[in-house]
Write an enzyme that holds these catalytic residues in place. Sequence first.
Site, short mmCIF file in Angstrom:
data_model
loop_
_atom_site.label_atom_id
_atom_site.label_comp_id
_atom_site.label_asym_id
_atom_site.label_seq_id
_atom_site.Cartn_x
_atom_site.Cartn_y
_atom_site.Cartn_z
N CYS A 119 0.82 -1.22 0.00
CA CYS A 119 0.00 0.00 0.00
C CYS A 119 0.85 1.27 0.00
CB CYS A 119 -0.94 0.01 1.21
SG CYS A 119 -2.15 -1.33 1.20
N ARG A 162 6.75 -10.37 0.70
CA ARG A 162 6.61 -9.73 -0.61
C ARG A 162 6.79 -8.22 -0.47
NH1 ARG A 162 0.77 -11.45 -2.14
NH2 ARG A 162 0.57 -10.92 0.07
#
Length: 238
Positions: free
Chosen positions: A68, A139
Amino acid sequence: MLCEVLSLEVAEAAKCIENIQRDLNIALVNELAITCNNLDIDTHAVLEAAGTKWNFHEYSPGLVGGHCIPVDPFYIIYESKRNGFDPKLIQQAREINEHMPTHVAKETLKALNDCGKVMGKSTVMILGLAYKPNVGDIRTSAVEGTIEVLREYDVDIVGYEPHVDAEAVRDEFGITVQTELSFQDADCVLLATPHDEFEQLDYMAAASEMASNPVLVDVMGELDPARFADTDLKLRRI
């Protein structure tokens, strides 16, 4: 909680701006950390003192990863430029936070050098490779950028990530990964992602396993320097 807004565009912009605000605040303390490191001032001592003011907002320097905060600013940047305005502050915040993995690596190298270590013969143990504390997601972890810079100096890197399968970590970062934590012969411990269990580690016992003149680099300043007073383990906070 469901929040009703005027349009899809408002909803998307609100989500982006929420993460942009966090990105800017983290970038501010990251830039402060870089400045303080260059001036040989303890960043976290500065933040603790500033935090005594009632309206000071508490943020810590660190590596900004995930799906994000590092991504959403670019949606606003792209659309804004497409419509005639160049949002420089948002871009500068991204540049600062994208530079932090390199800065952390260079501070780690400085710490090794200050302890008389030879780069090509040094081992750095990285604690925590997830993109943020207490999650099992590697990730888009910014720790990867730090690893890449350390590799340029032929530093041997060993990782330990208790929240992720060791094979997955090995495949993602291409480093040696421990399944059971050992500090044997490590020259430096880099506390990159401060999972709760790392705060409770017996670092004095760890120092007894490490090579001579060991150093501990604490990226987010989670550890109390008083724990390391009058010990052989040198603490360096970013």
